[in-house]
Design a protein around this motif. Structure first.
Motif, mmCIF file in Angstrom:
data_model
loop_
_atom_site.group_PDB
_atom_site.id
_atom_site.type_symbol
_atom_site.label_atom_id
_atom_site.label_comp_id
_atom_site.label_asym_id
_atom_site.label_seq_id
_atom_site.Cartn_x
_atom_site.Cartn_y
_atom_site.Cartn_z
ATOM 1 N N ILE A 61 0.799 -1.234 0.103
ATOM 2 C CA ILE A 61 0.079 -0.048 -0.035
ATOM 3 C C ILE A 61 0.808 1.186 0.012
ATOM 4 O O ILE A 61 1.835 1.335 0.828
ATOM 5 C CB ILE A 61 -0.908 -0.035 1.078
ATOM 6 N N GLY A 64 -2.746 6.424 1.066
ATOM 7 C CA GLY A 64 -4.003 6.579 1.395
ATOM 8 C C GLY A 64 -4.443 5.496 2.921
ATOM 9 O O GLY A 64 -5.373 5.578 3.371
ATOM 10 N N ASN A 65 -3.341 5.030 3.377
ATOM 11 C CA ASN A 65 -3.537 4.126 4.729
ATOM 12 C C ASN A 65 -2.732 4.802 5.659
ATOM 13 O O ASN A 65 -2.256 3.968 6.744
ATOM 14 C CB ASN A 65 -3.067 2.772 4.288
ATOM 15 N N PHE A 70 -5.874 -0.990 6.763
ATOM 16 C CA PHE A 70 -5.449 -1.799 5.871
ATOM 17 C C PHE A 70 -4.098 -2.382 5.864
ATOM 18 O O PHE A 70 -3.154 -1.677 6.361
ATOM 19 C CB PHE A 70 -5.699 -1.386 4.476
ATOM 20 N N LEU A 94 -12.584 6.743 1.115
ATOM 21 C CA LEU A 94 -11.020 6.596 1.337
ATOM 22 C C LEU A 94 -10.368 6.157 -0.240
ATOM 23 O O LEU A 94 -11.186 5.327 -0.868
ATOM 24 C CB LEU A 94 -10.818 5.412 2.438
ATOM 25 N N LEU A 96 -7.145 4.439 -1.741
ATOM 26 C CA LEU A 96 -6.137 3.821 -1.171
ATOM 27 C C LEU A 96 -5.368 3.318 -2.597
ATOM 28 O O LEU A 96 -5.892 3.067 -3.690
ATOM 29 C CB LEU A 96 -6.589 2.229 -0.784
ATOM 30 N N THR A 97 -4.035 3.327 -2.411
ATOM 31 C CA THR A 97 -3.219 3.172 -3.717
ATOM 32 C C THR A 97 -2.164 1.935 -3.535
ATOM 33 O O THR A 97 -1.649 1.901 -2.415
ATOM 34 C CB THR A 97 -2.250 4.459 -4.097
ATOM 35 N N VAL A 98 -2.627 0.980 -4.360
ATOM 36 C CA VAL A 98 -1.829 -0.323 -3.905
ATOM 37 C C VAL A 98 -0.971 -0.846 -5.318
ATOM 38 O O VAL A 98 -1.342 -0.557 -6.226
ATOM 39 C CB VAL A 98 -2.801 -1.436 -3.838
ATOM 40 N N LYS A 114 -5.947 1.665 -7.900
ATOM 41 C CA LYS A 114 -6.416 2.798 -7.103
ATOM 42 C C LYS A 114 -7.905 2.277 -6.638
ATOM 43 O O LYS A 114 -8.765 2.016 -7.396
ATOM 44 C CB LYS A 114 -6.649 3.895 -8.022
#
Length: 123
Positions: A61, A64-65, A70, A94, A96-98, A114
């Motif tokens: 991640i 965004g965390n 997460f 939210l 989150l970028t993974v 995303k």
């Protein structure tokens, strides 16, 4: 360039040395769940569309965390999951970028997801 409604793909790299370090693909996903979802809960799975013997991947991640809701977990040499590890106490949105780095035949390719996450009130 945009290749589908929720996906962009990197154009071919020519002379630019920074280009190969950019993700091959960025895909956008929309996820919804209530605040009372039981944790831990797997909310997203990521891996290559086809596995090749010798593949290895890392999942992280990258944005965004900040509140630590997460985490990622590798489930095999070629896939991993994003899991919700603590409850989100109130409805909120939210992003989150993974990032997945896929190691194949001595090269690394990056893919970014995303995750637009919409947490609703209890059901």
């Amino acid at each position: 360039r945009r290749s589908a409604d929720t996906r962009c793909e990197r154009l071919p790299c020519h002379e630019n040395q920074e280009c190969p370090k950019l993700p091959l693909r960025i895909t956008y996903y929309h996820l919804s769940f209530p605040t009372n979802i039981q944790v831990p809960a797997v909310v997203f799975r990521m891996g290559p569309s086809s596995a090749v013997p010798g593949d290895s991947m890392q999942l992280a991640i990258t944005g965004g965390n900040e509140e630590g809701f997460f985490t990622t977990r590798k489930v095999s040499h070629h896939s991993g999951v994003v899991a919700l590890t603590k409850p989100v106490p109130e409805p909120r949105d939210l992003l989150l970028t993974v990032k997945m780095d896929l190691y194949r035949h001595g090269t690394v390719s990056s893919f970014v997801a995303k995750l637009f996450i919409f947490v609703s009130a209890e059901l």
